[in-house]
Design a protein around this motif. Structure first.
Motif, PDB file in Angstrom:
ATOM      1  N   MET A   1       6.246  -1.087  -1.536  1.00 16.29           N
ATOM      2  CA  MET A   1       5.016  -0.325  -1.744  1.00 16.29           C
ATOM      3  C   MET A   1       4.787  -0.103  -3.230  1.00 16.29           C
ATOM      4  SD  MET A   1       5.139   2.650   1.128  1.00 16.29           S
ATOM      5  CE  MET A   1       5.080   2.286   2.852  1.00 16.29           C
ATOM      6  N   GLY A  94       5.254   9.587   6.381  1.00 14.44           N
ATOM      7  CA  GLY A  94       6.429   8.981   6.972  1.00 14.44           C
ATOM      8  C   GLY A  94       6.799   9.612   8.299  1.00 14.44           C
ATOM      9  N   TRP A  99       3.930  10.704  10.611  1.00 16.69           N
ATOM     10  CA  TRP A  99       2.850   9.936   9.998  1.00 16.69           C
ATOM     11  C   TRP A  99       1.503  10.642  10.099  1.00 16.69           C
ATOM     12  CZ3 TRP A  99       4.735   5.856   7.347  1.00 16.69           C
ATOM     13  CH2 TRP A  99       5.993   5.367   7.733  1.00 16.69           C
ATOM     14  N   PRO A 124      -0.385   1.275   2.164  1.00 15.39           N
ATOM     15  CA  PRO A 124      -0.024   1.457   3.581  1.00 15.39           C
ATOM     16  C   PRO A 124       1.077   0.504   4.012  1.00 15.39           C
ATOM     17  CG  PRO A 124      -2.149   0.386   3.377  1.00 15.39           C
ATOM     18  CD  PRO A 124      -1.778   0.835   1.993  1.00 15.39           C
ATOM     19  N   ALA A 125       1.843   0.940   4.998  1.00 17.95           N
ATOM     20  CA  ALA A 125       2.922   0.100   5.526  1.00 17.95           C
ATOM     21  C   ALA A 125       2.374  -1.153   6.178  1.00 17.95           C
ATOM     22  CB  ALA A 125       3.757   0.896   6.529  1.00 17.95           C
ATOM     23  N   GLU A 126       1.177  -1.052   6.764  1.00 24.60           N
ATOM     24  CA  GLU A 126       0.537  -2.189   7.411  1.00 24.60           C
ATOM     25  C   GLU A 126      -0.871  -2.358   6.841  1.00 24.60           C
ATOM     26  OE1 GLU A 126       0.566  -1.647  11.594  1.00 24.60           O
ATOM     27  OE2 GLU A 126       2.757  -1.519  11.757  1.00 24.60           O
ATOM     28  N   ARG A 131      -3.313   5.129   3.546  1.00 26.05           N
ATOM     29  CA  ARG A 131      -2.353   5.228   2.463  1.00 26.05           C
ATOM     30  C   ARG A 131      -1.351   6.335   2.769  1.00 26.05           C
ATOM     31  NH1 ARG A 131      -3.396   2.196  -1.747  1.00 26.05           N
ATOM     32  NH2 ARG A 131      -1.990   3.382  -3.108  1.00 26.05           N
ATOM     33  N   ALA A 132      -0.127   6.130   2.315  1.00 30.43           N
ATOM     34  CA  ALA A 132       0.922   7.149   2.475  1.00 30.43           C
ATOM     35  C   ALA A 132       0.858   8.079   1.284  1.00 30.43           C
ATOM     36  CB  ALA A 132       2.284   6.478   2.566  1.00 30.43           C
TER      37      ALA A 132
END
Length: 294
Positions: A1, A94, A99, A124-126, A131-132
């Motif tokens: 990331m 997370g 999440w 983002p993870a995907e 967005r995290a």
């Protein structure tokens, strides 16, 4: 990331998107925002009453380490505050907070407006996912008319070899209390034993707040006790709403590192207190204020 830093000025269109979930539902009745410290409504002695609070929510987990947003919602509701500053707020960050968008969920549950100021905003993870983000937030019964995410000096927890550098996460909103613009700031200062970064953060805080006029309220986890030398410059312009009790850790607290501080010239403190709770690893600070128009 990858880490994306945000500028200190948040465009209104981006702000509107971040507030949409809370703005779709009306806030709590406006009369509650005009409550006097004794529980009535209306002005007091020529000033405007306002109840504020600061609370480090520990990403939704209690002193027991268990994520429980229902428990924290109940605690925040019990404060009956008009404006609340939150620290350690996850937004799709997370698994520890499932999440979820904690700022948005709390705003909807409490029927308050929200402004979220990320410290970190990660890809983002995907692809196509949210967005995290992790940062601070303001909840308000009063409509938020302006918001900014200022940069202050930080030592990143996301970089393997961090150096002090400007980074976002010092949130500011302007709310109108019966027509009076009030600047509210929410912050979370560096936690490390070495105070050097906090020294720089305090200098940044004072510089940013000096740009504004009118009543000012600073809410935050300063990670230092009131008499700490690095906090001393803050008390030149601000009054510490001393609740007379420690805030950390929540169980058997031994030190006060959570603060409500207000501008000396336009804001008075009627009373302040620390409610007992294990809904987070910190306790909240609540203060009844009196805002002066001039």
């Amino acid at each position: 990331m990858s880490l994306r830093r945000r500028s200190s000025r948040v465009p209104q269109l981006l702000l509107a998107a971040s507030l949409l979930g809370a703005l779709l539902a009306p806030p709590a009745a406006a009369a509650s925002a005009h409550r006097s410290p004794s529980g009535g409504t209306g002005g007091t002695g020529g000033g405007l009453p306002l109840r504020v609070a600061t609370y480090n929510i520990h990403a939704g987990a209690g002193m027991d380490g268990v994520f429980d947003l229902d428990r924290q919602t109940a605690e925040l509701r019990s404060l009956d505050a008009d404006v609340i500053g939150l620290q350690e707020v996850d937004r799709h960050w997370g698994s520890r907070s499932e999440w979820r968008d904690l700022a948005g969920e709390l705003a909807r549950r409490l029927r308050m407006y929200v402004s979220f100021a990320p410290i970190y905003s990660l890809d983002p993870a995907e692809p196509g996912g949210p967005r995290a983000e992790y940062g601070v937030a303001v909840l308000s019964r009063h409509r938020i008319v302006r918001a900014e995410n200022h940069e202050i000096t930080r030592l990143s927890t996301q970089d393997p070899n961090p150096v002090p550098a400007p980074a976002p996460g010092f949130g500011e909103v302007v709310v109108r209390v019966r027509g009076l613009p009030v600047h509210v700031y929410v912050t979370h200062l560096d936690y490390r034993p070495d105070p050097a970064v906090r020294v720089a953060q305090v200098a940044d805080t004072r510089r940013i707040m000096a740009e504004d006029r009118g009543p000012k309220i600073l809410l935050g986890d300063l990670n230092a006790e009131p008499a700490a030398p690095e906090l001393a410059p803050l008390w030149r312009e601000l009054t510490d709403a001393d609740p007379g009790a420690p805030t950390f850790p929540a169980q058997d607290p031994v030190k006060r590192i959570d603060f409500v501080a207000v501008s000396k010239d336009r804001t008075g403190v009627r009373r302040a207190w620390v409610p007992e709770s294990l809904a987070s690893d910190h306790r909240a600070v609540v203060a009844d204020l009196l805002l002066r128009r001039r």
